[in-house]
Design an enzyme around this catalytic site. Sequence first.
Site, short mmCIF file in Angstrom:
data_model
loop_
_atom_site.label_atom_id
_atom_site.label_comp_id
_atom_site.label_asym_id
_atom_site.label_seq_id
_atom_site.Cartn_x
_atom_site.Cartn_y
_atom_site.Cartn_z
N HIS A 205 13.30 -27.26 42.13
CA HIS A 205 12.34 -26.44 42.87
C HIS A 205 12.82 -26.09 44.27
CE1 HIS A 205 10.97 -30.47 44.41
NE2 HIS A 205 10.80 -29.77 45.51
N ASP A 232 13.17 -30.55 36.68
CA ASP A 232 13.25 -30.35 38.13
C ASP A 232 14.61 -30.83 38.62
OD1 ASP A 232 12.67 -29.66 40.70
OD2 ASP A 232 11.10 -31.14 41.01
N GLY A 311 10.52 -32.07 52.46
CA GLY A 311 11.89 -32.16 52.97
C GLY A 311 12.68 -33.26 52.31
N SER A 313 12.57 -33.67 49.15
CA SER A 313 12.84 -33.16 47.80
C SER A 313 14.32 -33.18 47.46
CB SER A 313 12.33 -31.73 47.66
OG SER A 313 10.97 -31.70 47.36
N SER A 328 11.12 -35.34 43.21
CA SER A 328 10.47 -34.12 42.75
C SER A 328 9.25 -33.78 43.59
CB SER A 328 10.07 -34.28 41.27
OG SER A 328 9.34 -33.16 40.82
#
Length: 357
Positions: A205, A232, A311, A313, A328
């Site tokens: 993502h 993801d 951030g 992620s 995720s």
Amino acid sequence: MKHRRITKRRTAIAGAAAAAVVGAAFTLQSATATPAPPRAADLLSAPAAAKLASSVTSDLRGDTAGAYYDTEARKLVVNVVDKAAADKVREKGAVAKVVQHTLAELKEARTTLSDKATIPGTSWSVDPRKNKIVVTADRTVKGGKLRKLDTVLDSLGSKVALQRTSGEYRPFVAGGDAITSGGGRCSLGFNVTVGGEPAFITAGHCGKKGSEWSADGAAIGAMEDSQFPGNDFALVKYSGDAEHPSAVNLYNGSTQKITKAAEATVGQKVKRSGSTTQVHGGEVTGLNETVNYSEGTVEGLIKTNVCAEPGDSGGALFAGSSAVGLTSGGSGDCSAGGTTFFQPVPEALEEFGAEIG
């Protein structure tokens, strides 16, 4: 966008690691006797428990109903539905726990949830400790959405349990090391090689295929593949001749060397590194989690009580020298705590034909 592919590895984990073990030896003793301490040879590490879980569930097939790792007792607990299966489990060195629901029954309940209750702000996975599917609803699930969810849960009876979270499920877009693209910031997951060439994996993502990525203001590469929702994960091929160590930034002047990828186990202690909140630890609380973000549904995620924030992620979830997951999304923050979901690393490596290193 590619459709999500159910790998052999994930299928095995859904059956094997979807179980948890609570340690307690079934040895009859007198009322005044003092239990003998377990022998060191009888204690299991988390990786050894995961390996034993895979072996036991494979051999007994439909006779088991999940397993989990009891960190205090250092034992594998395997759920079974009859005495004959319990005896076989004990013969293999695990603790047997007789439960009400089979994995087939819980799988059927999951199918019902997917068909009738795919509501943004919800998630679910099998909790082997409870022998139920635990369905979580965030603060946005209210009014008509909550009534719809309650109706489906009522139809499933004792096979499900509902819990609420005060946060809101969202992908953590905003980081081990910070990486940026088009004004957005994520975190690098793990350095890998693909056909001998250097690359890294992060969250899908975070960006689209073809997006350009930078670190510390310098261009580092382009995104070769990105999958979200469904999965993801994403792959970025490095450009240039810089060194790309197989390590995670611990944000204390040192790093953790990463030598391999590993599947998660319920009850396992893990750490997460990200560019927003740096390093935090916790425990794996669920596997094969279905999470319904507003952007779409992602399946097969690892559920933890490790905190994270926007951030973080794509950042690394690891256990010692093993790469376990890619950050995720989730709810909460690192002040109040929360729930965070991770894309399993082994599946991403298999999809990209990549290796840790």
